[in-house]
Structure formats: structure tokens, C-alpha cells
Design a protein around this motif. Structure first.
Motif, short mmCIF file in Angstrom:
data_model
loop_
_atom_site.label_atom_id
_atom_site.label_comp_id
_atom_site.label_asym_id
_atom_site.label_seq_id
_atom_site.Cartn_x
_atom_site.Cartn_y
_atom_site.Cartn_z
N ARG A 2 0.82 -1.22 0.00
CA ARG A 2 0.00 0.00 0.00
C ARG A 2 0.85 1.27 0.00
O ARG A 2 0.33 2.36 -0.22
N ASN A 3 2.15 1.10 0.23
CA ASN A 3 3.08 2.23 0.12
C ASN A 3 3.85 2.20 -1.20
O ASN A 3 4.74 3.02 -1.42
N SER A 4 3.50 1.27 -2.08
CA SER A 4 4.28 1.05 -3.31
C SER A 4 3.66 1.78 -4.49
O SER A 4 2.58 2.37 -4.40
N ASN A 5 4.34 1.67 -5.63
CA ASN A 5 3.84 2.28 -6.87
C ASN A 5 2.71 1.48 -7.50
O ASN A 5 2.17 1.88 -8.53
N PHE A 6 2.34 0.35 -6.90
CA PHE A 6 1.15 -0.37 -7.35
C PHE A 6 -0.12 0.44 -7.03
O PHE A 6 -1.17 0.16 -7.57
N MET A 7 0.02 1.40 -6.11
CA MET A 7 -1.07 2.31 -5.79
C MET A 7 -0.85 3.57 -6.63
O MET A 7 0.17 4.26 -6.48
N ARG A 8 -1.76 3.88 -7.51
CA ARG A 8 -1.53 4.93 -8.50
C ARG A 8 -1.28 6.29 -7.86
O ARG A 8 -0.48 7.09 -8.38
N LEU A 9 -1.93 6.60 -6.75
CA LEU A 9 -1.70 7.89 -6.10
C LEU A 9 -0.25 8.01 -5.63
O LEU A 9 0.36 9.08 -5.74
N ASN A 10 0.32 6.91 -5.12
CA ASN A 10 1.73 6.93 -4.70
C ASN A 10 2.63 7.29 -5.87
O ASN A 10 3.60 8.05 -5.72
N MET A 11 2.35 6.73 -7.04
CA MET A 11 3.18 7.00 -8.21
C MET A 11 3.13 8.47 -8.58
O MET A 11 4.16 9.11 -8.84
N LEU A 12 1.93 9.04 -8.60
CA LEU A 12 1.80 10.46 -8.92
C LEU A 12 2.51 11.33 -7.88
O LEU A 12 3.19 12.31 -8.23
N ASN A 13 2.36 10.98 -6.61
CA ASN A 13 3.01 11.77 -5.56
C ASN A 13 4.52 11.72 -5.68
O ASN A 13 5.21 12.73 -5.46
#
Length: 347
Positions: free
Chosen positions: A321-332
Motif C-alpha cells: 500500500r506504500n508502493s507504486n502499485f497504488m496509483r496515487l503513490n506513483m503520482l506523488n
């Protein structure tokens, strides 16, 4: 046939490219994407875009009419694509999901495009505890993402006509394996937790209802929408896409994952504030309009597909849930590196 697919480098796009290429081998497939998630490949043997004829990198907010020359159909996937991203980038969500979508449709009609397929969402029904919602039910969007879909549908209906056919596919919550897997989707999240840590953590109290659909069945619905005749639904059509059998409470999804992947511990946050985003959906109209394009996947074989896909990836990230598999994390992270500005434009 020449088909333009916007947002083709996300979660749905790679599966759609593979499907359209197999079903229409002689079609000219053109992609347009900002490339936010281009690097988020998951165990793909080849770059998914190898199946496309032309790949453009660009902003859907700034599409030039020349890109639409000789295009027969547009599949419009481009969007800030879930509630967490929509809440974080609310103004951008309205610009991309709503204003740019309507402007693209206007330009497409002017350029002689015949079919426009819009990826909408059942989330526009919002809080709907009483009964399964049909296309005639009152809309109750609770988030920026859901509101953007409602506003877009409203304006697209005004544009359709005179040979310009618009199909708004109100998709259920997506799930299933993709060459660019997302784990910020409820079923995908549960399978990831089961694989990585033998634990499923439900952030809500588990009671909200959700309709689901496998991403590959979404591609079949898109294929139908591209080729449907205007006599089958009219020149503007908004239709729920999914299956009546795929309405589940969130906790039931977790229990199903535990049946497929033994030894999984399920944790439910019984003290969570009520999640008002709870809705069951009726899909009778889609079954009537597209009897040959009904979902083929069910809950169990979708869980098995995700399990096998993640094991092939050797997935073991307990903190996914802290990884780039979560799209919001990637954008951030792109923002933190100053590669994107506050409007999510490349710097």
C-alpha cells in the motif's frame, strides 16, 4: 477501421490493446497517453504497446484536431481514475475527467468520428442501500471522481447525434490481472495481502456493497460499444456494465479470497466510520443490449487469475500500500521529484 485509445498505458489499456488486436487484426490502433504509469509493468513478456500501430505521448487536455483525422472510433479511458487521486487532485480531476472529455467529444464530432466510447463508472450511484440501481435511478455522486463522470455524461448527451454515436459504459469496480496491475482496487488489494502476508486488512467495516467486473470483460464491453448499431440503444447510451451475480459486500470478497488462498487471516475494522459509498447495481439492460458480450469471468476464477499472476511476479511486498502499485503513490513520487507540476503536467 482506425481506433484512437486515450489513456492506453494504464490498467485497462494493455488488456484492451491485446483484445482489439486479436479481434480486429487489420485495424489501425492509435494510443495517446501522458505516460504517468508507463513504467508500472507487472510481469509483462513484451511492452504492451508493441500491439499498437502508433503511440502518441501527450495531454488529453491539449489534443490537436490533426490527431483525430480519419479516426472512426475513440475509446476514452484517460482519467484520474479513483477516489483517493480525485480527492488529492480535485481541480485536475475535473479538468481531465470532465472538461477535457467533453472537449474531445466536440472535436471528434467536428472531425467526423462516428463512435465515442466513454469509460464511466457505477460509482455515480454513491449511497444506494435500498435496491439495485438501474440506469433510470437517481445519481448520488459522493466524490470528485464520481461527480466528474456525472458531469461528463450530462454534457456528452447534448453532443451526441447527427451520426455521432456516444456510448457511456458505467463500469463496475475493475479487478483482475493486467500487464500494468493496480492494487488500489478492492479485490486486487485483498489478493495482494493474502499472497504477501497471509493477511487481508479491510479498512471499512466490510458491509458496503460493490459490483465488480474483470478487466478482460471490460474490454469485451468496449468492443461491443465500438461496433454497436445506433438502433441498439440510440445515439447516446449510458448503460451499467457488469453482471447481477457480481454484486458483493466487501467482507464477502475477503472471505472468497480466503477460500482460494488457505491460511489467510482477515482483519475487519469494526470501528471504522461508515463508508457511504455502498451500492448494488442492476445489469439487466446491458444483458438485453449485448447478450453476446456478457462477462465470462466470475469471482473465483478472477481470484485464481490474480493469485497465479502475482506468484509469477514473485510478489511478496507486505507494504504494497506504500508502493507504486497504488496509483496515487506513483503520482506523488513524480511530484516529489518535480517531474510533474501541481496540474500534473510534465515539467
Amino acid at each position: 477501421m482506425k481506433i484512437l485509445i486515450t489513456g492506453n498505458m494504464g490498467y485497462i489499456g494493455p488488456c484492451l490493446l491485446q483484445h482489439l488486436r486479436s479481434r480486429h487484426p487489420d485495424a489501425t490502433l492509435v494510443g495517446l497517453d501522458m505516460g504517468y504509469f508507463a513504467a508500472c509493468l507487472t510481469n509483462s513478456k513484451v511492452l504492451p504497446e508493441c500491439k499498437i500501430d502508433v503511440q502518441h505521448f501527450g495531454d488529453v487536455r491539449k489534443i490537436q484536431k490533426t490527431l483525430l483525422e480519419d479516426v472512426d472510433a475513440i475509446v476514452h479511458l484517460s482519467a484520474i481514475s479513483n477516489d483517493p487521486m480525485g480527492n488529492t487532485f480535485e481541480n485536475v480531476t475535473m479538468d481531465i475527467n470532465y472538461r477535457a472529455s467533453v472537449e474531445l467529444a466536440r472535436k471528434a464530432k467536428e472531425m467526423g468520428v462516428k463512435a465515442f466510447v466513454f469509460a464511466s463508472s457505477c460509482s455515480m450511484y454513491g449511497a444506494a442501500e435500498d435496491s439495485a440501481k438501474s440506469e433510470k435511478s437517481t445519481l448520488n455522486p459522493l466524490t470528485a471522481y464520481a461527480r466528474s463522470k456525472v458531469f461528463t455524461e450530462r454534457d456528452l448527451e447534448k453532443i451526441a447525434g447527427n451520426g455521432f454515436q456516444i456510448t457511456s459504459l458505467r463500469f463496475s469496480t475493475a479487478c483482475g490481472m493486467s500487464p500494468r496491475l493496480r492494487l488500489d482496487l478492492v479485490l486486487n488489494d485483498f489478493v495482494a495481502g493474502a499472497i504477501a502476508s497471509n493477511k487481508i486488512t479491510i479498512l471499512s467495516d466490510g458491509t458496503p456493497w460493490r459490483p465488480l467486473i474483470n478487466v478482460k470483460d471490460m474490454t469485451r464491453a468496449i468492443e461491443w460499444a465500438i461496433g454497436r448499431d445506433a438502433t441498439n440503444g440510440g445515439e447516446f447510451l449510458a448503460v451499467n456494465v457488469g453482471s447481477n451475480e457480481w454484486n458483493y459486500q466487501v467482507k464477502d470478497l475477503a472471505y472468497a479470497v480466503a477460500e482460494v488462498i488457505p491460511g489467510v487471516e482477515i482483519s475487519i475494522n469494526k470501528n471504522a466510520a461508515p463508508d457511504k459509498r455502498s451500492y448494488r447495481v442492476n445489469f439487466d439492460y446491458y444483458k438485453k443490449l449485448a447478450p453476446n458480450y456478457q462477462p465470462k469471468y466470475n469471482l473465483i476464477n478472477t481470484i485464481e487469475e490474480l493469485r497465479d499472476g502475482m506468484k509469477a511476479m514473485e510478489f511478496n511486498d507486505e507494504k504494497f500500500r506504500n508502493s507504486n502499485f497504488m496509483r496515487l503513490n506513483m503520482l506523488n513520487r513524480l511530484r516529489e521529484r518535480e517531474l510533474l507540476n501541481e496540474d500534473l503536467e510534465w515539467t
